[in-house]
Enzyme design. Structure first.
Site, PDB file in Angstrom:
ATOM      1  N   LEU B 220       0.918  -1.073   0.075  1.00  0.00           N
ATOM      2  CA  LEU B 220      -0.110  -0.102  -0.003  1.00  0.00           C
ATOM      3  C   LEU B 220       0.609   1.111   0.015  1.00  0.00           C
ATOM      4  CD1 LEU B 220      -2.865   1.285   0.357  1.00  0.00           C
ATOM      5  CD2 LEU B 220      -2.231   1.232   3.019  1.00  0.00           C
ATOM      6  N   ASP B 221       0.826   2.047  -0.859  1.00  0.00           N
ATOM      7  CA  ASP B 221       1.309   3.342  -0.977  1.00  0.00           C
ATOM      8  C   ASP B 221       2.900   3.416  -1.078  1.00  0.00           C
ATOM      9  OD1 ASP B 221      -1.223   4.448  -0.685  1.00  0.00           O
ATOM     10  OD2 ASP B 221      -0.982   4.938   1.400  1.00  0.00           O
ATOM     11  N   GLU B 222       3.336   2.294  -1.315  1.00  0.00           N
ATOM     12  CA  GLU B 222       4.833   2.109  -1.530  1.00  0.00           C
ATOM     13  C   GLU B 222       5.380   1.754  -3.027  1.00  0.00           C
ATOM     14  OE1 GLU B 222       6.153  -0.134   1.703  1.00  0.00           O
ATOM     15  OE2 GLU B 222       5.330   1.142   3.105  1.00  0.00           O
TER      16      GLU B 222
END
Lengths: 278, 278, 278, 278
Positions: B220-222
């Protein structure tokens, strides 16, 4: 193993990249970084090639032979550039450059500072750099410029930086150092050409002010622009506040412009520049 | 005369530029623009070469033969990319994309919009683009994602854009579209990962907020960041004011990221990107 | 409980803040937000006071009685402003405004769009807003402007927004709507006044381009500036690339300028503005 | 005629502006500039009032009597603030501050520099400012901090500036100087808290890096933020390039934060700041 930079500037033709990089391969020079630009309107090609290896004396002539007529190819070192800095009374740009010199944070050596006032001697001499006070008082502009040139020529600098030098230079002066004089102008050119740009900006009620670093040519404030930047202002800013806030952007823009010039990243063509920032 | 883009991605070795550009010359392909980058730590070489000419079917295999083992070389067209856009309720990013589609201002064609609510149907259909409402209500995340995938697969898009799609995707979904899913996250990553970033930003008292466009990976979000930008805020901004101000930067960052991706200017390596903006 | 905004503009004298805010207290009006500015050179005082409470009809006259001669005090509502938008052929600024209207994301209602071409009718009508094609062909500028004025006057708008309207307006037109006409100019004024600013910028080799939103006065591109912003460009940008990149900044600057104007945050004095952004 | 600044910080209630400004009028003090802010969530009111006139000793007690219980009202001078600067080895932030001191360009006087290495003595002493080398070698953190405190306390500074001081301070140290210690952190907090932020940024592949000036509290890198700014980076930047580029933004952010603090423009509440920039 040495590192040098090949600067190519010529008419754009098919095959130039292949020709030049093949010669690099032939001489077993490693391309650390290569950047190109084609100005399609002018059909002009620019390339900056950072090379590592043992440089044979025939390399450059081979490159030149492979380029179209009228091409320029130069092999330059990455050594520090020698700067003469010219100032009037304001210390913020000079101070910044002295700190860069001290910290070895830009690829430069300040070999002398020349001021038309004696105000910045103390600051300059803190850093063990010679300061020359060449007063303009009682002199014609021509005579004053000639005296400055005499000082400059003792130092044989790579570049002359006008770090808030507030007087106009003579054509003779400018012609003596082609593509070597860099000025920081305290406005976002071409807005507010000439004197008192912050007062002009205040009176116009602009919401942004800026600074411009450019090469000096015979036309005042109209030479090739190297770098510009801006900051936001608003109704709370007096003309004096703008001048204060502008100092930050002046010294930064000058720093950045110099960082490009000193690393051989700038090509001049016509009244414009190609700046290979990376 | 056709225009195509050669994308080279391989281990860095001496002579690659010369080899590839020589093959271009041999096939009489004109290099309109060439951009290279070497990731020295990883010894990896990236090159984007815009070519014009008549493309012989042997050209690409010749290029591949000249590259080190494990190299990737692709010849891609400059045609418009097909996009499926996924949304929840907020209209600002979708609206911007619809206008770009309408004005043909980015190299894209929106082939469908999928929403987990029906809120943005009206706006989408104004532009004669099919809208699919795939509600998540009463479904497991796996089942919901599978239904969305079924819709996506009807359209065979080049990219899937999460334009403020506010739900987490399943690993199955993400693995089905490698390097094809682009998300706009409403913070300056890695600050404020996860939910309610503007509330987090407000509570921390930051003076700048931002947005991040990135490829979606299983974490997530990386995923690899394509583009980021920020705006200044101050004590006058409530969390809601930040969210409102943030919308401008979200849609701009997404626009810019897409402009690079759609013009084949982005390479992914590891968890990073090389973006040849020019 | 109602919310209104008191706008005070007068000669600067000691005690004005105390006088006005005391009257607010006396009428039990809560000050939600108060912002002041003194233009010291002109000895002029500006104050924007956001008030909540029950507004007695005597409140405003009491405020006026407490101010110096020649003062202006207005109590304005926070209701949506009615806009007529004028366009030529470019859709990016109009499209942005239509989306803001649709999403109710700015304090505005677009009541009509007027174009000197019919190009943007389709886009406008998607949003159920009347489009008036008032061609300039075969008409004098005076006659054309009068026909536009006839349309505008049917709608009685609060503001007229020139969203890339590419023709010069007559003095008669401008005088008919004092402090009500807002233009987006595609350069960082006062640089590149007049036609084709991106071409001018390209030819000058600037490293930054911008946009300016300003009130229209009789002097072309010289009215009070509301907002400006810029983006960086470099040698890679053709004049056309600059125009494309400039569109983002044009629509954003217009959005921001309108957000201030529509929320009664802008005072005009002389050829300048006071903009209470917060 | 004297100039002083009244700083009011209290529970928000109706009538405070009227009450305070009426007392100013009563004492014939001219309000040169007045700025207010209400943190509506916390119902807290902040006001900074620049006053000119003859200050009667009863003025401040009258103001205090007119404010709600628990209010803070202070009348502060506009005199230069005394700074102790703490450093390790990097010169760019210290150099900038020394130039500001020299040029009297910020409202500060550097009364001493303390370094845990002796590296920056030479630079400091050029400006005739005492340099204290307090080595941490062979000492516990507690003992080292106590020795530094002993030096600081000789100078009775208004603020202690950590200008790239690279060691953690003890709680005892931090508690000894509440709201007086200002740090420049080399990242855009809260991204990349802790050590080696540029390496973290490089590894994450961010497209923007930043710097944060904040008050130091017991929680590392988590004190109230005063100012932040960023610059764009791209794939061309190594971690070292980021660190070099970051220096510009570090010194500027520290300069700006100090300019606000030194002019009494900053209120701290909870873990946040109100900064009245104008």
């Amino acid at each position: 193993m040495e590192r040098k930079i090949l600067l190519t500037d010529c008419h754009d033709e098919t095959g130039i990249i292949a020709n030049v990089t093949s010669i690099c391969s032939k001489y077993r020079l490693n391309i650390v970084k290569n950047t190109e630009f084609v100005a399609h309107e002018q059909e002009r090609f620019f390339m900056r090639t950072v090379l590592e290896g043992d440089f044979n004396s025939n390399f450059l002539s081979d490159v030149r032979a492979a380029l179209p007529d009228g091409a320029s190819a130069r092999l330059v070192s990455t050594a520090k550039k020698r700067l003469v800095v010219m100032v009037t009374k304001e210390s913020h740009c000079l101070g910044d450059l002295l700190l860069k010199h001290y910290a070895q944070a830009l690829n430069l050596e300040i070999v002398a500072v020349i001021g038309n006032y004696d105000v910045l001697r103390e600051l300059t001499e803190k850093f063990n750099i010679p300061y020359h006070h060449v007063s303009h008082e009682g002199l014609t502009r021509e005579e004053h410029c000639r005296r400055i040139m005499a000082v400059i020529n003792e130092y044989n600098p790579d570049f002359i930086v006008l770090a808030k030098y507030m007087r106009i230079l003579t054509p003779e002066f400018i012609e003596a150092y082609p593509q070597k004089i860099i000025n920081i102008h305290h406005s976002f050119l071409p807005a507010f050409i000439g004197a008192k740009p912050y007062e002009q900006a205040f009176n116009r009620g602009v919401k942004i002010i800026g600074a411009t670093a450019h090469f000096v040519t015979e036309h005042l404030d109209e030479g090739p622009i190297i770098e510009q930047d801006v900051i936001k202002v608003d109704h709370n800013f007096s003309a004096e506040d703008m001048a204060l806030a502008g100092r930050d952007i002046e010294r930064l823009v000058l720093d950045h412009a110099l960082s490009y010039v000193l690393d051989n990243k700038v090509f001049i063509y016509g009244n414009k520049t190609v700046v290979f920032k990376n």
